[in-house]
Design a protein around this motif. Structure first.
Motif, PDB file in Angstrom:
ATOM      1  N   SER A 161       1.138   0.729 -14.430  1.00 35.25           N
ATOM      2  CA  SER A 161       0.363   1.874 -14.909  1.00 35.25           C
ATOM      3  C   SER A 161       1.258   2.992 -15.424  1.00 35.25           C
ATOM      4  O   SER A 161       0.931   3.654 -16.400  1.00 35.25           O
ATOM      5  CB  SER A 161      -0.517   2.384 -13.780  1.00 35.25           C
ATOM      6  OG  SER A 161       0.288   2.749 -12.696  1.00 35.25           O
ATOM      7  N   LEU A 214      -3.086  12.085 -18.193  1.00 33.94           N
ATOM      8  CA  LEU A 214      -2.893  12.901 -16.986  1.00 33.94           C
ATOM      9  C   LEU A 214      -4.002  12.591 -15.976  1.00 33.94           C
ATOM     10  O   LEU A 214      -3.747  12.422 -14.783  1.00 33.94           O
ATOM     11  CB  LEU A 214      -2.875  14.385 -17.336  1.00 33.94           C
ATOM     12  CG  LEU A 214      -2.704  15.311 -16.143  1.00 33.94           C
ATOM     13  CD1 LEU A 214      -1.369  15.058 -15.463  1.00 33.94           C
ATOM     14  CD2 LEU A 214      -2.800  16.765 -16.551  1.00 33.94           C
ATOM     15  N   THR A 215      -5.236  12.488 -16.481  1.00 30.01           N
ATOM     16  CA  THR A 215      -6.347  12.155 -15.594  1.00 30.01           C
ATOM     17  C   THR A 215      -6.087  10.809 -14.909  1.00 30.01           C
ATOM     18  O   THR A 215      -6.255  10.680 -13.693  1.00 30.01           O
ATOM     19  CB  THR A 215      -7.657  12.073 -16.383  1.00 30.01           C
ATOM     20  OG1 THR A 215      -7.741  13.200 -17.246  1.00 30.01           O
ATOM     21  CG2 THR A 215      -8.853  12.057 -15.470  1.00 30.01           C
ATOM     22  N   LEU A 216      -5.649   9.835 -15.693  1.00 34.61           N
ATOM     23  CA  LEU A 216      -5.374   8.510 -15.126  1.00 34.61           C
ATOM     24  C   LEU A 216      -4.303   8.593 -14.036  1.00 34.61           C
ATOM     25  O   LEU A 216      -4.465   8.020 -12.955  1.00 34.61           O
ATOM     26  CB  LEU A 216      -4.848   7.596 -16.229  1.00 34.61           C
ATOM     27  CG  LEU A 216      -5.838   6.679 -16.883  1.00 34.61           C
ATOM     28  CD1 LEU A 216      -5.139   5.811 -17.899  1.00 34.61           C
ATOM     29  CD2 LEU A 216      -6.474   5.785 -15.816  1.00 34.61           C
ATOM     30  N   THR A 217      -3.237   9.314 -14.345  1.00 34.75           N
ATOM     31  CA  THR A 217      -2.161   9.471 -13.365  1.00 34.75           C
ATOM     32  C   THR A 217      -2.696  10.073 -12.076  1.00 34.75           C
ATOM     33  O   THR A 217      -2.350   9.643 -10.982  1.00 34.75           O
ATOM     34  CB  THR A 217      -1.086  10.416 -13.933  1.00 34.75           C
ATOM     35  OG1 THR A 217      -0.855  10.072 -15.276  1.00 34.75           O
ATOM     36  CG2 THR A 217       0.175  10.335 -13.163  1.00 34.75           C
ATOM     37  N   MET A 218      -3.568  11.071 -12.244  1.00 35.35           N
ATOM     38  CA  MET A 218      -4.104  11.729 -11.058  1.00 35.35           C
ATOM     39  C   MET A 218      -5.004  10.790 -10.267  1.00 35.35           C
ATOM     40  O   MET A 218      -4.960  10.766  -9.036  1.00 35.35           O
ATOM     41  CB  MET A 218      -4.868  12.981 -11.463  1.00 35.35           C
ATOM     42  CG  MET A 218      -3.948  14.048 -11.991  1.00 35.35           C
ATOM     43  SD  MET A 218      -4.831  15.456 -12.610  1.00 35.35           S
ATOM     44  CE  MET A 218      -5.392  16.157 -11.085  1.00 35.35           C
ATOM     45  N   VAL A 219      -5.815  10.010 -10.979  1.00 36.87           N
ATOM     46  CA  VAL A 219      -6.679   9.068 -10.263  1.00 36.87           C
ATOM     47  C   VAL A 219      -5.821   8.086  -9.478  1.00 36.87           C
ATOM     48  O   VAL A 219      -6.086   7.791  -8.310  1.00 36.87           O
ATOM     49  CB  VAL A 219      -7.590   8.296 -11.234  1.00 36.87           C
ATOM     50  CG1 VAL A 219      -8.488   7.353 -10.474  1.00 36.87           C
ATOM     51  CG2 VAL A 219      -8.425   9.243 -12.043  1.00 36.87           C
ATOM     52  N   LEU A 220      -4.756   7.610 -10.114  1.00 34.21           N
ATOM     53  CA  LEU A 220      -3.897   6.643  -9.445  1.00 34.21           C
ATOM     54  C   LEU A 220      -3.237   7.250  -8.217  1.00 34.21           C
ATOM     55  O   LEU A 220      -2.902   6.554  -7.273  1.00 34.21           O
ATOM     56  CB  LEU A 220      -2.817   6.144 -10.406  1.00 34.21           C
ATOM     57  CG  LEU A 220      -3.372   5.215 -11.473  1.00 34.21           C
ATOM     58  CD1 LEU A 220      -2.361   5.012 -12.585  1.00 34.21           C
ATOM     59  CD2 LEU A 220      -3.750   3.874 -10.854  1.00 34.21           C
ATOM     60  N   ARG A 221      -3.047   8.555  -8.220  1.00 30.76           N
ATOM     61  CA  ARG A 221      -2.494   9.193  -7.039  1.00 30.76           C
ATOM     62  C   ARG A 221      -3.576   9.406  -5.974  1.00 30.76           C
ATOM     63  O   ARG A 221      -3.342   9.236  -4.794  1.00 30.76           O
ATOM     64  CB  ARG A 221      -1.913  10.549  -7.420  1.00 30.76           C
ATOM     65  CG  ARG A 221      -1.786  11.462  -6.239  1.00 30.76           C
ATOM     66  CD  ARG A 221      -1.221  12.787  -6.564  1.00 30.76           C
ATOM     67  NE  ARG A 221      -1.987  13.875  -5.998  1.00 30.76           N
ATOM     68  CZ  ARG A 221      -2.312  13.971  -4.730  1.00 30.76           C
ATOM     69  NH1 ARG A 221      -1.955  13.043  -3.885  1.00 30.76           N
ATOM     70  NH2 ARG A 221      -3.010  14.978  -4.288  1.00 30.76           N
ATOM     71  N   LEU A 222      -4.796   9.758  -6.433  1.00 26.80           N
ATOM     72  CA  LEU A 222      -5.843  10.104  -5.479  1.00 26.80           C
ATOM     73  C   LEU A 222      -6.392   8.885  -4.743  1.00 26.80           C
ATOM     74  O   LEU A 222      -6.731   8.968  -3.569  1.00 26.80           O
ATOM     75  CB  LEU A 222      -6.985  10.830  -6.184  1.00 26.80           C
ATOM     76  CG  LEU A 222      -6.649  12.228  -6.703  1.00 26.80           C
ATOM     77  CD1 LEU A 222      -7.805  12.802  -7.498  1.00 26.80           C
ATOM     78  CD2 LEU A 222      -6.321  13.155  -5.545  1.00 26.80           C
ATOM     79  N   VAL A 223      -6.483   7.744  -5.441  1.00 23.51           N
ATOM     80  CA  VAL A 223      -7.129   6.585  -4.803  1.00 23.51           C
ATOM     81  C   VAL A 223      -6.470   6.219  -3.474  1.00 23.51           C
ATOM     82  O   VAL A 223      -7.162   6.137  -2.454  1.00 23.51           O
ATOM     83  CB  VAL A 223      -7.200   5.389  -5.771  1.00 23.51           C
ATOM     84  CG1 VAL A 223      -7.606   4.129  -5.053  1.00 23.51           C
ATOM     85  CG2 VAL A 223      -8.168   5.686  -6.892  1.00 23.51           C
ATOM     86  N   PRO A 224      -5.139   6.026  -3.410  1.00 28.40           N
ATOM     87  CA  PRO A 224      -4.564   5.706  -2.097  1.00 28.40           C
ATOM     88  C   PRO A 224      -4.779   6.822  -1.084  1.00 28.40           C
ATOM     89  O   PRO A 224      -4.993   6.541   0.099  1.00 28.40           O
ATOM     90  CB  PRO A 224      -3.067   5.538  -2.378  1.00 28.40           C
ATOM     91  CG  PRO A 224      -2.864   5.670  -3.808  1.00 28.40           C
ATOM     92  CD  PRO A 224      -4.127   6.055  -4.483  1.00 28.40           C
ATOM     93  N   SER A 225      -4.756   8.056  -1.547  1.00 29.06           N
ATOM     94  CA  SER A 225      -4.915   9.143  -0.587  1.00 29.06           C
ATOM     95  C   SER A 225      -6.346   9.170  -0.042  1.00 29.06           C
ATOM     96  O   SER A 225      -6.560   9.423   1.139  1.00 29.06           O
ATOM     97  CB  SER A 225      -4.470  10.452  -1.237  1.00 29.06           C
ATOM     98  OG  SER A 225      -5.499  11.383  -1.279  1.00 29.06           O
ATOM     99  N   TYR A 226      -7.329   8.859  -0.884  1.00 29.27           N
ATOM    100  CA  TYR A 226      -8.716   8.790  -0.402  1.00 29.27           C
ATOM    101  C   TYR A 226      -8.904   7.613   0.550  1.00 29.27           C
ATOM    102  O   TYR A 226      -9.605   7.709   1.550  1.00 29.27           O
ATOM    103  CB  TYR A 226      -9.696   8.654  -1.569  1.00 29.27           C
ATOM    104  CG  TYR A 226      -9.841   9.910  -2.392  1.00 29.27           C
ATOM    105  CD1 TYR A 226      -9.087  11.034  -2.119  1.00 29.27           C
ATOM    106  CD2 TYR A 226     -10.732   9.972  -3.446  1.00 29.27           C
ATOM    107  CE1 TYR A 226      -9.204  12.181  -2.870  1.00 29.27           C
ATOM    108  CE2 TYR A 226     -10.862  11.123  -4.214  1.00 29.27           C
ATOM    109  CZ  TYR A 226     -10.094  12.223  -3.919  1.00 29.27           C
ATOM    110  OH  TYR A 226     -10.208  13.348  -4.667  1.00 29.27           O
ATOM    111  N   GLN A 227      -8.269   6.501   0.197  1.00 28.54           N
ATOM    112  CA  GLN A 227      -8.426   5.334   1.073  1.00 28.54           C
ATOM    113  C   GLN A 227      -7.886   5.650   2.459  1.00 28.54           C
ATOM    114  O   GLN A 227      -8.486   5.302   3.476  1.00 28.54           O
ATOM    115  CB  GLN A 227      -7.694   4.137   0.462  1.00 28.54           C
ATOM    116  CG  GLN A 227      -8.455   3.576  -0.729  1.00 28.54           C
ATOM    117  CD  GLN A 227      -7.693   2.524  -1.481  1.00 28.54           C
ATOM    118  OE1 GLN A 227      -6.463   2.467  -1.417  1.00 28.54           O
ATOM    119  NE2 GLN A 227      -8.389   1.684  -2.213  1.00 28.54           N
TER     120      GLN A 227
END
Lengths: 570, 237, 293
Positions: C119, C135-148
């Motif tokens: 990615s 930038l949005t994609l990068t942020m989503v990729l960072r947020l997903v593990p943190s939400y999990q």
């Protein structure tokens, strides 16, 4: 000339009945280290946010904020972004991108920095902060302390003149916090970056600061160099004296009129005499004892009474645990007994398995060898429903995790939802537990709007609704200031008096020394020692309280400020 | 914003022309080129929405909000590990659409599809999935644009929306996704082949639709309430 | 060392080209070459795991081939009839095999793609053209593990006060999940405000964004790109010129390769084998270097 100055700033939030900041004036010189302290809710955050135009809250404002002699509002966005750095409390939410290198570059990318300059600046800062090792890592693999360092570094790449930090260590454990604050001090000393920091961990920052400003109810009450501020606080009998570092407190306790006592002004002490660090404190204490030898030079530390086997509320024998078949053991034969009516502390370094042990004790993690007996019965023999009703509960490290509803009251009600109580009695039970935990005032607020101290007590209230006879707490003092800690300790003491057994895992040496009745140290997966706080901390050289480090070799068995003061005055 | 409208129209015209050109090229080349053409046409439907977002120079809070919604949609599955085969993602996308409108709804849907494929592996289905999931956000966003949904839903509306969500998955979103299998796995598109592909997809879509209905029933109101509060407080989108 | 260390633009160009060419071509020799190259590439990348995927794809190929005659009754040579006369023809079987091969090849290329084009490479590549979306994609990729992780924390914390989500019937589990997700949302929205503040305080929106050049387009990238471009051009010319013509229905007609066909085949093979060749060369160099240490 001051680099950053606030002149007669008064600010109120829309709809608020009274201003949050009143007539605040503050000057920060270039290269200065300013520490802003005060009880939570006194307006520290609101003031700090005024130092950064884009973050300034909306509301009614009079007065001026000057940067470099000109109004801050006149500074264009790109210059402001680069020259004033702001670090917030939450290490996680401040991070924008998914990798360390990208996060470091984010600010420069936003400012349209050319590629070559960007590479150089990022490389430089990554080296300065020792991040080469984790430069390519994903941010979700970092610890909280590393995340906060990353936040600091990704602001430092923009080479700011001023670094504003709003309680940056509130969510870190003490070791990571100390490391972070040392880095901030290094940035100030070595790079000449001006630092404005709001912090409640005064032990670490008080001695570093050039200027200390104390805020109370939206005003700056005292301002000056650390020694004179301490003297002024004691002279005024201010409650903030509770939060001062141990050497200052002991010095004032011994030489001065004592805290909070509005005695006739003590014989003027030379302000320069007040020690700020443990080293200065030892030197002063040695001189003092030589000049006026105390009648008593030690406190007796009787050995801890062994907890009888059948009287233990909670007993673990030979517990072994690992997270996966092929993973290393986290617990290797833990033996532990918690007697009824006592507050027991479980201490130990990061990653020694304290949280894991707590989870094993309440059955949330299954040990693969050994047994746990809860109130005399084996853990495996109890059904999960019974275990968590009128028996046992664990308050997690982040108390927010147990709140799922829109108000504290709704969350408390959830605990009674499938219980036997009729609806009227439920309200009553909630009222009672709220009184006990001092959260009556916040029942109708959203759990996320509470301060750290209120949230911790509300979480305790929620847990207490199951009427546990054994309470497990994971880092209950994380992020609390000294006032909240004291309030929490009172609640815990009350519970113990009612016969509950409490085991808390904690990094907070001072809290354990002051309030626990027995301390166990977890090391390398098993209990290395269990003893009374006085014997435990009195015997340690490093893992002990500031008061003990200060008085080691001079006074025997003194582990709290009061111990040292009492002995000196005897 | 008239200037934006002009741009928008130009972008859509270009996309349409590109789609037409690829169809024409496909007709000339013949053979199996229609498989590639279909993917290009799908991309031509998706890209203008992204161009529009990009042209608007979104503010920090918009970017963050979009990212948060996508991440919630992708990560939502973890909260339901105790329910096997329960996929709440489309339900969350629909809720996002209902809270913020058609255009953000589409972005949330298609970006969520893209990101979940980053995690589980991209494949020939990626553009189709972006289109299908985007459509869920878009259509339920239209409800908000039309003023049918504002903040929390009453009991009747909630039920209606939830059932509509499930039906939409079974009848539209699922079949769009199945179409990618039709193009890639079947050599000649005959009625029998279509029946087989869509028939095989039906039980899966039914499960997915049911999960979507349940997600909407349970979560539409709590999430719409929270999102409305944030929207009011920070003036997003 | 391997192909994945090349500039992301080269990688993306290769995979786009490889997938498009392998989809369009119908000539069995080309198709077999495409499949073999994709399989080789995956095996170079993943070893034993790669073999497993290749075997699975061969099975898919066989199934798709056998199923095709059920939907497509075209073709002259009837192998057998079923359902009272519906024909099962050899030509449809062959065409099914061709389609199956196309599908399997595409799947194998995607398996390679997922290993090579991570990615961060994709966001790097599009960072200049579409800064907000990437930038949005990068942020989503960072947020997903943190939400999990946050979901797990909430579930764990609640199970320690007797509110386990693993208990009860389907309804209770669904409600437990919804409660967790709703708490997660509150937390996420709370964090979003902080993140937006953090972005603005670091100058987001102050100027046109540039992106951190993590990859450089070097000489070897230029060489690889040129090789790919030439091979692709020759292969496409061959395809459009009918050098790789093949027909399956109603009769199988696969003319022997003309000189143009052979040239096209050589270019096609060269294109497809490029990553594996680079990988193998890298391995050999490494072995050589090690023997000298």
């Amino acid at each position: 000339m001051a680099l950053l100055a606030v002149e007669d700033l008064t600010f109120s939030y829309p709809g608020a009945s009274q201003p949050t900041l009143r007539d605040v004036s503050l000057r920060v010189g270039a290269g200065e280290y300013l520490c802003l302290c005060g009880p939570s809710g006194c307006g520290k955050t609101t003031l700090l946010r005024h130092f950064k135009g884009v973050l300034a809250p909306h509301g009614e404002r009079t007065g001026r904020v000057l940067f470099d002699g000109a109004s801050l509002d006149a500074l264009p966005l790109d210059r402001q972004s680069a020259r004033i750095g702001f670090v917030m409390q939450d290490p996680d939410a401040q991070i924008v991108t998914d990798t360390v290198w990208h996060e470091l570059a984010f600010g420069l990318e936003s400012l349209g920095c050319p590629s070559d300059t960007m590479r150089l600046r990022v490389a430089e800062m990554a080296s300065y902060f020792g991040m080469q090792e984790w430069f390519r890592r994903s941010v979700h693999t970092l610890s909280g302390g590393q995340k906060q360092l990353l936040n600091l570094a990704s602001i430092m790449v923009m080479q700011p003149d001023v670094l504003v930090l709003d309680e940056p260590t509130a969510q870190l454990d003490p070791i990571a916090a100390r490391n972070f604050l040392a880095t901030v001090h290094r940035v100030n000393r070595e790079l000449g970056c001006t630092v404005v920091i709001a912090e409640h961990r005064l032990e670490e920052v008080y001695a570093c600061a050039d200027t200390v400003a104390v805020m109370e109810a939206g005003r700056i009450t005292v301002q000056g160099d650390p020694r004179s501020v301490a003297a002024a606080l004691y002279a005024a009998g201010d409650a903030m004296t509770l939060a001062l570092p141990a050497p200052v407190r002991i010095f004032q306790g011994v030489e001065g009129a004592g805290e909070g006592r509005l005695a006739p002004a003590p014989p003027a002490l030379p302000a320069g005499a007040c020690p700020l660090t443990v080293r200065e404190g030892r030197a002063w204490l040695a001189r003092r004892i030589e000049a006026m030898p105390p009648a008593q030079t030690g406190l007796a530390a009787p050995p801890l009474a062994e907890c009888p086997r059948d009287d233990a509320a909670l007993q673990a024998s030979d517990l072994w645990f690992r997270y996966g078949r092929d993973l290393p053991d986290v617990l290797r034969g833990v033996d532990l007994r918690i007697p009824r009516g006592e507050l027991c502390a479980l201490v130990g370094g990061n990653g020694t398995g304290k949280s894991t042990l707590l989870r094993c004790l309440c059955g949330a993690a299954r040990a693969y060898r050994g047994s746990v007996r809860v109130l005399g019965r084996k853990l495996g023999d109890r059904r999960e429903r019974d275990l968590f009703r009128e028996c046992m509960a664990l308050l997690p490290q982040d108390p927010q995790n147990i709140f799922v509803k829109e108000s504290v009251r709704a969350d408390l009600l959830e605990m009674l939802a499938d219980g036997p109580l009729p609806p009227e009695a439920r309200e009553e039970a909630i009222g009672e537990v709220a009184r006990k935990c001092a959260v009556e005032g916040v029942l109708d607020r959203h759990p996320y709007d509470l301060s750290a101290g209120e949230l911790q007590r509300a979480a305790l209230a929620k847990v207490l609704l199951t009427r546990p006879r054994i309470l497990l707490l994971d880092e209950p003092t994380k992020g609390l200031d000294s006032f909240c800690k004291r309030a929490l300790a009172e609640v815990l003491r009350g519970l113990c008096d009612e016969g509950a057994a409490i085991l808390m895992a904690s990094h907070d040496v001072e809290f354990c020394a002051r309030y626990a009745q027995r301390v166990s140290m977890l090391f390398d997966g098993s209990i290395a020692a269990t003893d009374s706080p006085r014997r435990f901390f009195g015997g340690n050289g490093f893992y002990t309280t500031a008061a003990n480090r200060m008085s080691r070799g001079l006074l025997e068995g003194a582990i709290t400020d009061e111990d040292v003061i009492g002995l000196c005055r005897s | 914003m008239p200037q934006l409208k002009g741009w928008d129209r130009a972008v859509w015209a270009i996309a349409f022309a590109a789609a037409a050109a690829s169809v024409a090229t496909g007709a000339v080349v013949g053979g199996r080129s229609y498989v590639v053409v279909s993917a290009v046409v799908v991309l031509c439907a998706i890209v203008p929405c992204f161009v529009r977002f990009e042209r608007r120079r979104p503010q920090a809070r918009e970017v963050v909000m979009l990212a948060v919604l996508c991440a919630l949609a992708v990560a939502a599955r973890v909260a339901f590990v105790w329910l096997p085969h329960f996929k709440p993602m489309l339900g969350i996308i629909m809720i996002a659409g209902m809270a913020f409108g058609a255009s953000p709804g589409f972005l949330v849907g298609s970006l969520s599809a893209l990101v979940s494929n980053f995690i589980f592996g991209q494949g020939p289905w990626t553009p189709w999935q972006m289109l299908a999931y985007g459509a869920c956000g878009l259509v339920f966003g239209l409800l908000a644009n039309g003023g049918y949904v504002r903040g929390r839903l009453g009991a009747g509306k909630l039920l209606a929306v939830s059932i509509a969500g499930g039906l939409f998955v079974v009848a539209v979103a699922g079949p769009i996704l199945d179409t990618s299998s039709l193009f890639f796995m079947v050599s000649s598109i005959t009625p029998e082949a279509m029946l087989a592909v869509y028939g095989a997809g039906f039980p899966v879509n039914l499960m997915h639709g049911a999960a979507t209905t349940v997600t909407l029933l349970l979560l539409a109101n709590p999430l719409l309430g929270k999102l409305a509060r944030v929207k009011r407080k920070y003036g997003m989108f | 060392m391997g192909f994945d260390s090349y500039h992301p633009a080269v990688l993306l160009a290769f995979f786009t080209g490889a997938i498009v060419l392998c989809v369009i071509v119908q000539q069995p020799l080309f198709q077999a070459a495409g499949f073999a190259s994709a399989a080789l590439c995956l095996i170079c990348l993943r070893g034993r795991e790669g073999w497993k995927t290749v075997a699975a794809m061969l099975a898919v190929l066989a199934v798709l081939a056998c199923l095709n005659p059920l939907f497509n009754t075209g073709g002259e040579t009837v192998l057998f009839r079923y359902f009272g006369g519906r024909p099962y023809t050899l030509q449809a079987l062959a065409y099914g095999a061709s389609t199956g091969c196309m599908f399997a090849t595409v799947m194998l290329w995607f398996a390679c793609y997922n290993r090579m084009v991570t990615s961060d490479k994709l966001t790097y590549l599009f960072g200049g053209i579409a800064p907000a979306v990437t930038l949005t994609l990068t942020m989503v990729l960072r947020l997903v593990p943190s939400y999990q992780r946050k979901v797990q924390q909430i579930v764990q914390a609640r199970s320690c006060i007797g509110k386990s989500s693993a208990r009860g019937g389907l309804r209770q589990r669904a409600e437990g999940g919804a409660l967790t997700l709703s708490a997660l949302t509150t937390w996420a929205l709370e964090g979003a405000v902080t993140t937006a503040d953090s972005m603005r305080s670091r100058g987001y929106g102050a100027a046109r964004r540039t992106s951190f050049a993590k990859h450089r387009f070097g000489a070897r990238d230029a060489v690889a790109a040129a090789v790919l471009a030439v091979c692709a051009a020759v292969a496409i010319a061959c395809l459009l010129g009918g050098g790789a013509a093949a027909q399956y229905i109603p009769v199988i007609a696969i003319p022997p390769l003309s000189p143009l066909g052979w040239a096209g085949f050589a270019a096609f093979l060269c294109f497809m084998l490029l990553p594996s060749a680079i990988q193998v060369k890298g391995d050999l160099t490494w072995r050589f270097l090690r023997s000298r240490i």
